[in-house]
Scaffold this active site. Structure first.
Site, PDB file in Angstrom:
ATOM      1  N   LYS A  95       0.823  -1.201   0.000  1.00 23.60           N
ATOM      2  CA  LYS A  95       0.000   0.000   0.000  1.00 23.60           C
ATOM      3  C   LYS A  95       0.866   1.263   0.000  1.00 23.60           C
ATOM      4  O   LYS A  95       2.090   1.191   0.177  1.00 23.60           O
ATOM      5  CB  LYS A  95      -0.928  -0.021   1.218  1.00 23.60           C
ATOM      6  CG  LYS A  95      -1.905  -1.196   1.235  1.00 23.60           C
ATOM      7  CD  LYS A  95      -2.736  -1.188   2.504  1.00 23.60           C
ATOM      8  CE  LYS A  95      -3.656  -2.377   2.593  1.00 23.60           C
ATOM      9  NZ  LYS A  95      -4.445  -2.385   3.851  1.00 23.60           N
ATOM     10  N   TYR A 135     -12.121  -2.669  -3.242  1.00 20.66           N
ATOM     11  CA  TYR A 135     -12.719  -2.895  -1.921  1.00 20.66           C
ATOM     12  C   TYR A 135     -14.241  -3.034  -1.999  1.00 20.66           C
ATOM     13  O   TYR A 135     -14.935  -2.762  -1.013  1.00 20.66           O
ATOM     14  CB  TYR A 135     -12.363  -1.730  -0.994  1.00 20.66           C
ATOM     15  CG  TYR A 135     -10.934  -1.732  -0.498  1.00 20.66           C
ATOM     16  CD1 TYR A 135     -10.407  -2.821   0.186  1.00 20.66           C
ATOM     17  CD2 TYR A 135     -10.111  -0.622  -0.695  1.00 20.66           C
ATOM     18  CE1 TYR A 135      -9.096  -2.817   0.655  1.00 20.66           C
ATOM     19  CE2 TYR A 135      -8.800  -0.609  -0.223  1.00 20.66           C
ATOM     20  CZ  TYR A 135      -8.302  -1.714   0.448  1.00 20.66           C
ATOM     21  OH  TYR A 135      -7.012  -1.707   0.919  1.00 20.66           O
ATOM     22  N   ARG A 188       3.346  -7.465   9.056  1.00 20.77           N
ATOM     23  CA  ARG A 188       2.686  -6.430   9.861  1.00 20.77           C
ATOM     24  C   ARG A 188       3.164  -6.456  11.311  1.00 20.77           C
ATOM     25  O   ARG A 188       3.271  -5.409  11.955  1.00 20.77           O
ATOM     26  CB  ARG A 188       1.171  -6.628   9.799  1.00 20.77           C
ATOM     27  CG  ARG A 188       0.558  -6.242   8.460  1.00 20.77           C
ATOM     28  CD  ARG A 188      -0.898  -6.631   8.393  1.00 20.77           C
ATOM     29  NE  ARG A 188      -1.540  -6.182   7.155  1.00 20.77           N
ATOM     30  CZ  ARG A 188      -2.645  -6.735   6.652  1.00 20.77           C
ATOM     31  NH1 ARG A 188      -3.215  -7.755   7.284  1.00 20.77           N
ATOM     32  NH2 ARG A 188      -3.162  -6.276   5.537  1.00 20.77           N
ATOM     33  N   ASN A 198      -1.378  -0.452   7.722  1.00 19.05           N
ATOM     34  CA  ASN A 198      -0.857  -1.830   7.869  1.00 19.05           C
ATOM     35  C   ASN A 198      -0.096  -2.321   6.640  1.00 19.05           C
ATOM     36  O   ASN A 198       0.138  -3.514   6.482  1.00 19.05           O
ATOM     37  CB  ASN A 198      -1.960  -2.797   8.280  1.00 19.05           C
ATOM     38  CG  ASN A 198      -3.066  -2.923   7.247  1.00 19.05           C
ATOM     39  OD1 ASN A 198      -2.971  -2.398   6.134  1.00 19.05           O
ATOM     40  ND2 ASN A 198      -4.132  -3.614   7.612  1.00 19.05           N
ATOM     41  N   HIS A 201      -1.551  -5.662   1.455  1.00 20.13           N
ATOM     42  CA  HIS A 201      -2.809  -6.379   1.231  1.00 20.13           C
ATOM     43  C   HIS A 201      -2.507  -7.715   0.573  1.00 20.13           C
ATOM     44  O   HIS A 201      -1.601  -7.823  -0.258  1.00 20.13           O
ATOM     45  CB  HIS A 201      -3.743  -5.579   0.314  1.00 20.13           C
ATOM     46  CG  HIS A 201      -4.867  -6.393  -0.238  1.00 20.13           C
ATOM     47  ND1 HIS A 201      -6.053  -6.585   0.435  1.00 20.13           N
ATOM     48  CD2 HIS A 201      -4.976  -7.099  -1.409  1.00 20.13           C
ATOM     49  CE1 HIS A 201      -6.845  -7.374  -0.284  1.00 20.13           C
ATOM     50  NE2 HIS A 201      -6.214  -7.692  -1.398  1.00 20.13           N
ATOM     51  N   GLU A 212      -8.956 -10.341  -7.997  1.00 18.23           N
ATOM     52  CA  GLU A 212      -8.025  -9.228  -7.807  1.00 18.23           C
ATOM     53  C   GLU A 212      -6.915  -9.230  -8.852  1.00 18.23           C
ATOM     54  O   GLU A 212      -6.520  -8.158  -9.334  1.00 18.23           O
ATOM     55  CB  GLU A 212      -7.445  -9.285  -6.387  1.00 18.23           C
ATOM     56  CG  GLU A 212      -8.484  -8.954  -5.330  1.00 18.23           C
ATOM     57  CD  GLU A 212      -7.973  -9.044  -3.903  1.00 18.23           C
ATOM     58  OE1 GLU A 212      -8.642  -8.505  -3.000  1.00 18.23           O
ATOM     59  OE2 GLU A 212      -6.902  -9.657  -3.689  1.00 18.23           O
TER      60      GLU A 212
END
Length: 237
Positions: A95, A135, A188, A198, A201, A212
């Protein structure tokens, strides 16, 4: 089963070729017969012997030579296709916070050290509408809008990783959604502090992984290849 037959045929062929270094073995007829033997999912090597029987009904040496005459490069291709068919693929994204913190190499190294194979990668800044697609299953949650704002706030490193059990174990490598609940040794657990940052993904199941990957990558952007390290990661003694 299909993968085992591919591997067995390929190993036998490479062994034969290495012991019989004869250019005559690489005939067009031999290629066809060997290819058929290599790609069969039913283990048809015995049946194919009929192609090489002489008038007395005995299997001829010319068939034996021809059956294992496909060049090594072609056998490598068959191995590659069979091996890839037995592998899982998952979508992993670093991210914007992970990218901005310079954690790309650290995260990639963890997947590589485990033995998983990177088959697609690109750096992209998603639009908010794209983030909403990603999402979509969380659209009823109160934090949905903020989540999409964050994902589209900067560059994201999108990746596809391949390997046996990569979906489930990839999640283990990543750790719990809340870094405070992630075990030490996970990404994490070691590198993040709060849920809102965090850093990574990962797909949570086979269907999610498929969706995805298709969302983030075009088919031609995902590569199939055989890594030299795979025989040391998986083996087949």
């Amino acid at each position: 089963m299909t993968t085992q037959i591919f591997r067995s045929a390929s190993r036998a062929a490479r062994s034969f070729i290495s012991k019989h270094n004869n250019p005559r073995l690489f005939s067009s007829e031999g290629r066809a017969v060997a290819a058929a033997a290599a790609v069969s999912s039913k283990g048809v090597l015995p049946a194919l012997a009929s192609f090489g029987r002489d008038n007395s009904g005995n299997t001829s040496s010319s068939w034996i030579a021809g059956a294992f005459a496909l060049p090594a490069a072609a056998y490598m291709l068959q191995d590659q296709e069979a091996h890839a068919a037995g592998m899982e693929r998952t979508f992993i994204a670093i991210k914007p916070d992970g990218v901005q913190r310079g954690l790309i190499s650290e995260i990639i190294a963890r997947f590589e050290r485990k033995g998983f194979k990177l088959v697609a990668i690109k750096l992209i800044t998603p639009t908010k509408s794209f983030a909403q697609q990603h999402y979509h299953d969380l659209k009823e949650r109160p934090f949905f809008d903020g989540l999409c704002d964050f994902l589209s706030s900067g560059p994201v490193l999108a990746m596809v990783w391949e390997g046996e059990g990569v979906i489930k174990y990839g999640r283990k490598l990543i750790g719990a959604t809340d870094p405070q609940k992630s075990e030490p040794g996970t990404i994490r657990g070691d590198l993040a502090v709060v849920v809102g940052r965090n850093i990574i993904h990962g797909s949570d199941g086979p269907e999610t992984a498929k969706d995805e990957i298709n969302l983030w990558f075009k088919p031609e952007e995902v590569t199939s290849y055989t890594s030299n390290q795979e025989k040391w990661v998986y083996g087949n003694n």
